[in-house]
Design an enzyme around this catalytic site. Sequence first.
Site, PDB file in Angstrom:
ATOM      1  CG  ASP A  96       9.219   7.974  -5.756  1.00  0.00           C
ATOM      2  OD1 ASP A  96       9.479   6.802  -5.429  1.00  0.00           O
ATOM      3  OD2 ASP A  96       8.406   8.687  -5.142  1.00  0.00           O
ATOM      4  CG  LEU A 120      -2.872   9.244   1.349  1.00  0.00           C
ATOM      5  CD1 LEU A 120      -2.779  10.143   0.125  1.00  0.00           C
ATOM      6  CD2 LEU A 120      -3.936   9.773   2.300  1.00  0.00           C
ATOM      7  CD  GLU A 164      12.721   6.849  -1.927  1.00  0.00           C
ATOM      8  OE1 GLU A 164      13.474   6.276  -1.104  1.00  0.00           O
ATOM      9  OE2 GLU A 164      11.552   6.497  -2.131  1.00  0.00           O
ATOM     10  CE  LYS A 214       5.530   7.499  -4.662  1.00  0.00           C
ATOM     11  NZ  LYS A 214       5.490   8.787  -3.922  1.00  0.00           N
ATOM     12  CD  GLU A 259      -2.899   1.174   0.166  1.00  0.00           C
ATOM     13  OE1 GLU A 259      -2.799   2.077  -0.700  1.00  0.00           O
ATOM     14  OE2 GLU A 259      -3.751   0.288   0.137  1.00  0.00           O
ATOM     15  CB  ALA A 286       2.880   7.691   2.554  1.00  0.00           C
TER      16      ALA A 286
END
Length: 814
Positions: free
Chosen positions: A677, A612, A666, A681, A605, A610
């Site tokens: 990143d 959420l 990061e 996602k 998740e 993060a």
Amino acid sequence: MKVLKFGGTSVANAQNISLVKNIVAHTVADKIIVVVSAFGGVTDQLLHAALLASVQNRDYKTVLKEIEDRHLATIKELISIKDQSQVLSKVKSDINTLETLLEGAYLIGEITPKLSDKIVSYGELLSSYIISEFFLQEQMDVVYKDSRELIKTGDSTGKASVHFERTNTNCATYFSEVPNKVIVMPGFIASSENGSSTTLGRGGSDYTAAIVAAAIDAEVLEIWTDVSGMFTANPKLVKQAKAIPHISYEEAMELSHFGAKVLYPPTIQPVLAKGISIHIKNTLAPEDAGTLITKNKNEKGKTVRGITHVGNMALLSLEGPGMVGIPGISKRFFEVLSQAEISVVFITQASSEHSICVGISADDVHHAVDVVNTAFEYEIERGKIKSTIAEIDLAIIALVGDNMKHHQGLSGKMFSTLGRNNVNIRAIAQGASERNISAVIIKSDVKKALNALHEEFFEENIKQLNLFVMGVGNVGAKFLEQVRQQRKFLKENLKLNIRVIGISNSRTMVFDENGIPLKDWESVLAQGQKADKVGFFETVQNLNYRNSIFVDNTASDEVASTYHSYLGNSISVVTCNKIACSSNYENYKSLKDLARTYNAPFLFETNVGAGLPIIDTLKHLIASGDKVLKIQAVLSGSLNFVFNNFNENTTFHDVVEQAKAEGYTEPDPKIDLSGIDVMRKILILARESGNKLDISDIKNKPFLPKESLDTDNNEDFFASLKTHETGFQKLYTDAQKADSKLKYVAQFEDGKASVGLQQIPKGHDFYNLEGSDNIVLFYTERYPNQPMIIKGAGAGADVTASGIFADIIRIGNF
């Protein structure tokens, strides 16, 4: 009258024998018969000495000296100096006789069964005599009685058959006439009609006590041992096991047959017919209630009363087309094993009659294979029956309970519990009475199987989760603190007992099978062994705990590459590391397939947003039949923080440095600022929506200059940001002129994905996104015009740790 039997551990030393004396002294009865075993371990020593003597090894004398020293030392501790002479003299005389017997075995180079019985009998003869003399010294009304004068057997050795009519008459006469209140007897030994010493086999002292109890219609038979009764499972393997207060004869026999060592099954037979209760008590804790065994006294509503196992088992299979419809095959098979004196403890046969499978002791497996193959040599040569197959390194686990037959679904519950924990079942047996459901499993899985079943059937639905945590930096440290703070709440309210068994950083790793104390985890880890990712996995695998969860708080591709090993061994994986799920599609799919195949949840998740619930919400949409049409999102909390704090009064360099210092980026900020990143996602969201996509398919419109992108360390990267400050300021002023804000946006639509910096006008859902918040807009067939919006803090150690924690709770609730 009461019969009290004390086992080897109860009389292992002078201290324990003193406890025995106190128990006997406080027992209320007109007469008390005390049956004692040999001092703990002495029977094994006698057998070992006999074996050494039979192969003409003089070391038998060393073993005999150890036996003598132990008994003499016990006498000196228990008996006062003025009374020691007689006792020492008698014991030394018996030791001399024992030495003569062993010398005889040495001289002839063998030991006969009859001689073996004589040698082994001295364990009980010595212990009972010493204990009776100690009781006498303590002013107790006691007399010693040699069991061989009362219990009569046939001439067979090792496990002689009792002549009950003669034995019962002897016992009834003697105990009705003896004037003393306490009678001490040796267990295990008896004598044939011609007076030769015989033994009653394994568990013989229990059997002696039961024979006497039945013969005299005793009020109760008390078995005193080193545990407080019969337990719901072996307390050495299952720490949550509890003593069973009350149990039936039949349940006790089933549990004893399948490994409950506190009672030997034949013990129950003589007292069962008489309806005499048996009370299992703990010599070392006499105040504990123990277990009362009586006729049909199962507590109302109780189904499974105990879970037990037999180790060191093997499966022997006879199969072949020539067995189908041929009468007498089974009879021949079992006759062969019986004639070879091989005990069968488990039987299962396919309804097709194509195969018969039996469980036997692994010690007998080679002999069993030889005799069966010889017996069926004709059929094997003609291909009607295959050569006997043997599987070793197995164990039998069993659920036991009188009322199990009245409850549906127990077998399914048992097997599904084992399946969830990757415990492979090799064979199953269940009687029509349903008092016992047995399964054969690999013996290395016994501890996990027992704990998983005990948790399912006895622990009030409290589920234990065993965590193995890799990475204890910002996120990992926050996660461990959250676990520490919430453990009590989770146990009381969600029935989840969370233990952290292993922790590792890049330098050291540490394991504690009882759970690492989270208050001091840093100091414990600092003293750990050298970190080794392969060694970490191997330890997790070898511990083989039920409900094991590997938690990856790193950003390491090396750690991500180990997920296959964990999932393939039914170890769940929870990770905030995006590398695995954004790797090539085949790897991603392989991990998802492994999770399904081995019933090991793979949750990530925190890969997007993060803490959420973005991925979880997306999964529910897809599972309910909805279809994603478009995804628009601001998915980088770090980039959102940067552009929300960047203006004409700051420098881009300083804002990025601040974001790194506060843990929004990061460790290598370029991963965030380059868009990599965010690409990962949106790739993960696209894949979780059911699309086959790789990161190379995503269009990236970078805002960083090439010089910054080409740096290979943080120092050079930050230096390049200063060099290009003018360009960053221009991005800001251009957005201001357009009455817009800069947001780094990810989008997926029509199978295509892109990421890049955009000017967001007033009125847009992204415009007022503050701080490090993330936002995701899901346009679906059910939400085509007004999207489902998820918005909130999308970066930071605390929220990421809480997301990891939430995934672990999800696993606990599966």
